[in-house]
Design a protein around this motif. Structure first.
Motif, mmCIF file in Angstrom:
data_model
loop_
_atom_site.group_PDB
_atom_site.id
_atom_site.type_symbol
_atom_site.label_atom_id
_atom_site.label_comp_id
_atom_site.label_asym_id
_atom_site.label_seq_id
_atom_site.Cartn_x
_atom_site.Cartn_y
_atom_site.Cartn_z
ATOM 1 N N ALA A 34 0.827 -1.207 0.000
ATOM 2 C CA ALA A 34 0.000 0.000 0.000
ATOM 3 C C ALA A 34 0.860 1.256 0.000
ATOM 4 C CB ALA A 34 -0.932 0.002 1.208
ATOM 5 N N MET A 35 1.987 1.207 0.675
ATOM 6 C CA MET A 35 2.877 2.375 0.670
ATOM 7 C C MET A 35 3.453 2.605 -0.726
ATOM 8 S SD MET A 35 4.753 1.742 4.307
ATOM 9 C CE MET A 35 3.770 1.631 5.821
ATOM 10 N N ALA A 36 3.776 1.516 -1.412
ATOM 11 C CA ALA A 36 4.315 1.641 -2.774
ATOM 12 C C ALA A 36 3.255 2.158 -3.738
ATOM 13 C CB ALA A 36 4.850 0.292 -3.242
ATOM 14 N N THR A 37 2.056 1.584 -3.684
ATOM 15 C CA THR A 37 0.990 2.042 -4.579
ATOM 16 C C THR A 37 0.527 3.444 -4.192
ATOM 17 O OG1 THR A 37 -0.664 0.908 -3.201
ATOM 18 C CG2 THR A 37 0.191 -0.277 -5.120
ATOM 19 N N GLY A 38 0.559 3.748 -2.892
ATOM 20 C CA GLY A 38 0.168 5.077 -2.440
ATOM 21 C C GLY A 38 1.113 6.150 -2.934
ATOM 22 N N ALA A 39 2.409 5.906 -2.817
ATOM 23 C CA ALA A 39 3.396 6.884 -3.292
ATOM 24 C C ALA A 39 3.255 7.091 -4.797
ATOM 25 C CB ALA A 39 4.804 6.407 -2.949
ATOM 26 N N ALA A 40 3.073 6.002 -5.539
ATOM 27 C CA ALA A 40 2.923 6.117 -6.992
ATOM 28 C C ALA A 40 1.666 6.903 -7.355
ATOM 29 C CB ALA A 40 2.875 4.720 -7.612
ATOM 30 N N THR A 41 0.586 6.675 -6.620
ATOM 31 C CA THR A 41 -0.672 7.369 -6.890
ATOM 32 C C THR A 41 -0.570 8.851 -6.579
ATOM 33 O OG1 THR A 41 -1.999 5.376 -6.491
ATOM 34 C CG2 THR A 41 -3.109 7.494 -6.228
ATOM 35 N N LEU A 42 -0.020 9.198 -5.429
ATOM 36 C CA LEU A 42 0.110 10.608 -5.048
ATOM 37 C C LEU A 42 0.942 11.374 -6.072
ATOM 38 C CD1 LEU A 42 0.718 10.226 -1.198
ATOM 39 C CD2 LEU A 42 -1.394 10.963 -2.329
ATOM 40 N N ARG A 43 2.029 10.767 -6.508
ATOM 41 C CA ARG A 43 2.889 11.450 -7.485
ATOM 42 C C ARG A 43 2.195 11.575 -8.841
ATOM 43 N NH1 ARG A 43 7.551 8.405 -4.836
ATOM 44 N NH2 ARG A 43 8.577 10.031 -3.601
ATOM 45 N N HIS A 44 1.439 10.545 -9.224
ATOM 46 C CA HIS A 44 0.743 10.591 -10.510
ATOM 47 C C HIS A 44 -0.329 11.677 -10.494
ATOM 48 C CE1 HIS A 44 -0.583 8.966 -14.377
ATOM 49 N NE2 HIS A 44 -1.825 9.125 -13.943
ATOM 50 N N ILE A 45 -1.065 11.794 -9.414
ATOM 51 C CA ILE A 45 -2.091 12.837 -9.304
ATOM 52 C C ILE A 45 -1.464 14.210 -9.459
ATOM 53 C CG2 ILE A 45 -3.709 13.950 -7.705
ATOM 54 C CD1 ILE A 45 -4.265 11.148 -6.550
ATOM 55 N N ALA A 46 -0.334 14.425 -8.773
ATOM 56 C CA ALA A 46 0.334 15.732 -8.840
ATOM 57 C C ALA A 46 0.918 15.985 -10.228
ATOM 58 C CB ALA A 46 1.424 15.799 -7.772
ATOM 59 N N ARG A 47 1.561 14.975 -10.789
ATOM 60 C CA ARG A 47 2.243 15.135 -12.076
ATOM 61 C C ARG A 47 1.269 15.379 -13.219
ATOM 62 N NH1 ARG A 47 4.915 10.825 -11.635
ATOM 63 N NH2 ARG A 47 3.497 9.449 -12.773
ATOM 64 N N GLU A 48 0.132 14.717 -13.176
ATOM 65 C CA GLU A 48 -0.836 14.796 -14.279
ATOM 66 C C GLU A 48 -1.883 15.888 -14.077
ATOM 67 O OE1 GLU A 48 -0.520 13.050 -17.098
ATOM 68 O OE2 GLU A 48 1.352 12.295 -16.222
ATOM 69 N N GLY A 49 -1.779 16.645 -13.001
ATOM 70 C CA GLY A 49 -2.734 17.729 -12.766
ATOM 71 C C GLY A 49 -4.157 17.250 -12.559
ATOM 72 N N LEU A 50 -4.323 16.115 -11.883
ATOM 73 C CA LEU A 50 -5.654 15.546 -11.731
ATOM 74 C C LEU A 50 -6.513 16.314 -10.734
ATOM 75 C CD1 LEU A 50 -4.974 11.696 -11.909
ATOM 76 C CD2 LEU A 50 -5.644 13.288 -13.719
ATOM 77 N N THR A 51 -5.890 17.084 -9.840
ATOM 78 C CA THR A 51 -6.704 17.913 -8.942
ATOM 79 C C THR A 51 -7.419 18.996 -9.744
ATOM 80 O OG1 THR A 51 -4.783 19.319 -8.466
ATOM 81 C CG2 THR A 51 -5.231 17.517 -6.939
ATOM 82 N N GLU A 52 -6.692 19.650 -10.643
ATOM 83 C CA GLU A 52 -7.306 20.665 -11.497
ATOM 84 C C GLU A 52 -8.370 20.040 -12.398
ATOM 85 O OE1 GLU A 52 -3.211 21.902 -10.329
ATOM 86 O OE2 GLU A 52 -4.101 20.093 -11.175
ATOM 87 N N ARG A 53 -8.079 18.844 -12.873
ATOM 88 C CA ARG A 53 -9.042 18.125 -13.713
ATOM 89 C C ARG A 53 -10.331 17.851 -12.929
ATOM 90 N NH1 ARG A 53 -11.148 16.713 -18.570
ATOM 91 N NH2 ARG A 53 -11.989 14.597 -18.525
ATOM 92 N N ALA A 54 -10.198 17.451 -11.675
ATOM 93 C CA ALA A 54 -11.372 17.182 -10.840
ATOM 94 C C ALA A 54 -12.218 18.435 -10.666
ATOM 95 C CB ALA A 54 -10.936 16.645 -9.480
ATOM 96 N N ALA A 55 -11.562 19.585 -10.492
ATOM 97 C CA ALA A 55 -12.294 20.840 -10.316
ATOM 98 C C ALA A 55 -13.089 21.186 -11.564
ATOM 99 C CB ALA A 55 -11.323 21.965 -9.967
#
Length: 465
Positions: free
Chosen positions: A329-350
């Protein structure tokens, strides 16, 4: 060994086998199961936003593991992290010992936090569920302050273990457990559509904040100095009710001036869900404690507590648990957090969330059973009401829980998975993955509005034009 009679299924028909699995579940699992009752399907495969049942039917998943699947099902970033970790020979369970994966996850997590918080923060790895992290937060603040009481809000949901359940608002889940709400003071959450003060809007939020401040300061108000205040920036299970930013800033000021630790439960709102990486960023507040779970594990079980270093007063073993070292979970969590930040998915969600809410709001004219559309980012609620009912002083119509259940079933028939929440379970909740495409968003809305129209048409047929 003799097989149970319901195990005897000899068929090549996947629909028959799926029915057999559902019968076995019904016979063997506890009566407390929930989602299995709402969705009588047997997921066999999943990719992105699509679930395929054992019977071959496909569904768009707008539940996303109650917000756990930020990237949808089996995202390549997640599956690659799993393979990489397993192939490395890393220990998959080491209690709370340090590992490269744990260190990497901590780095990835702290990189997403507001700097004013991260620069003075400590992290505690909890048991794998968010409710355990809530328990840890309560214990942490009680230890640091030497106090017992908690301030919590109407409509809140914080988990199902004892302490978390005590600060949860739902009466139904607490009634069977005697004394569960001891030492909790319940405060009014600003709920615009069903305002506890009957006024709504900015005025309703102002009255809520004034009530909180005066109650705490009233020497005859019955509230002893509390160990903490706990709140959600957007109440998820409570019906997707967002708190106004100004109200949140007021709560931060009230608690800071009285040296009351502020706990923000970001279990469902975190990791980009609301259009900011953490929901507190919308208002700019810096809490003392943040509770995190669900999406931070990249679809695998993980829960952590991040808090200001000044509260790090507990002794070794003060909050422990066997499964705090979930390496995968730590490995998948780190990969997910970085992917969200790198791909701008927070802005996409908004952006996508705003477009979805706009279309749903426009649908209210043709579908008077929609009482309110609200939310933040890709955390959307559609409250269903009885259009023939008597409105309250605010103009809100009575909730329609039976209709909402029929709409959920009609959505499932149309290949759409949505869940209910809020008062009386009358709010349809949309929690799609942050990776939802424009086409998928349109399809979700088409299927939802079609289900609403189909369910409500017989009820509205006799209404005057």
């Amino acid at each position: 060994m003799t097989a149970h009679p319901i195990d005897l299924v000899d068929t090549d028909d996947p629909s028959v086998e799926a029915e057999a699995i559902l019968r076995r579940q019904n016979a063997r699992e506890s009566s407390a199961r929930t989602y299995a009752r709402s969705f009588p399907i047997v997921p066999a495969r999943a990719q992105g936003m699509t679930i395929e049942g054992a019977d071959g039917r496909r569904y768009l998943d707008c539940l996303s593991g109650a917000g756990t699947l930020a990237l949808g099902h089996n995202h390549p970033v997640v599956t690659e992290a799993v393979r990489r970790t397993i192939d490395s020979g890393a220990p998959l369970h080491v209690l709370d010992l340090a590992t490269p994966q744990k260190d990497d996850f901590t780095e990835a997590l702290f990189a997403t936090l507001p700097s004013a918080f991260a620069d003075h923060a400590r992290v505690h790895f909890c048991g794998p569920a968010g409710t355990d992290a809530v328990e840890a937060a309560l214990k942490l603040t009680q230890t640091a302050t030497g106090r017992r009481g908690m301030l919590a809000f109407t409509g809140a949901y914080h988990g199902m273990t004892t302490g978390a359940l005590a600060v949860t608002g739902s009466v139904a889940v607490k009634e069977p457990v005697a004394g569960i709400a001891a030492d909790v003071t319940r405060l009014p959450y600003p709920y615009d559509y069903r305002c506890p003060f009957g006024v709504g809007g900015e005025r309703g939020a102002e009255l809520s904040a004034t009530y909180v401040e005066r109650l705490i300061d009233d020497p005859s108000g019955g509230v002893t100095p509390p160990a903490a205040m706990i709140l959600e920036v957007v109440q998820g299970e409570g019906g997707v009710v967002p708190a106004p930013d100004a109200w949140l800033r007021r709560m931060r000021r009230i608690t800071a001036e009285r040296r009351i630790p502020l706990i923000v439960d970001e279990v469902q709102t975190g990791a980009g869900r609301t259009g900011a990486f953490w929901a507190v960023e919308h208002s700019g507040i810096v809490p003392d404690v943040m509770v995190m779970s669900k999406a931070i594990g990249g679809s695998l079980p993980l829960a952590v507590l991040v808090y200001h270093e000044d509260y790090d007063d507990w002794l070794p073993g003060a909050h422990t648990g066997t499964f705090r070292g979930n390496t995968l979970a730590m490995a998948t969590g780190a990969a997910t957090l970085r992917h969200i930040a790198r791909e701008g998915l927070t802005e996409r969600a908004a952006v996508v969330g705003a477009l979805m809410m706009e279309r749903l709001s426009q649908a209210r004219a043709a579908l008077p059973v929609i009482g309110d559309v609200r939310g933040r980012g890709l955390m959307i609620g559609v409250e269903l009401v009885d259009p023939e009912g008597v409105p309250d002083s605010r103009g809100a119509l009575p909730p329609a829980p039976r209709l909402a259940a029929e709409v959920r079933a009609a959505c499932l028939e149309r290949g759409l998975i949505v869940e209910l929440g809020g008062r009386h379970d009358s709010t349809v909740r949309l929690l799609p993955p942050l990776t939802i495409t424009d086409e998928q968003a349109e399809t979700v809305l088409d299927r939802l509005t079609d289900a609403l129209a189909a369910v409500t048409a017989p009820r509205l047929a006799g209404r005057p034009a």
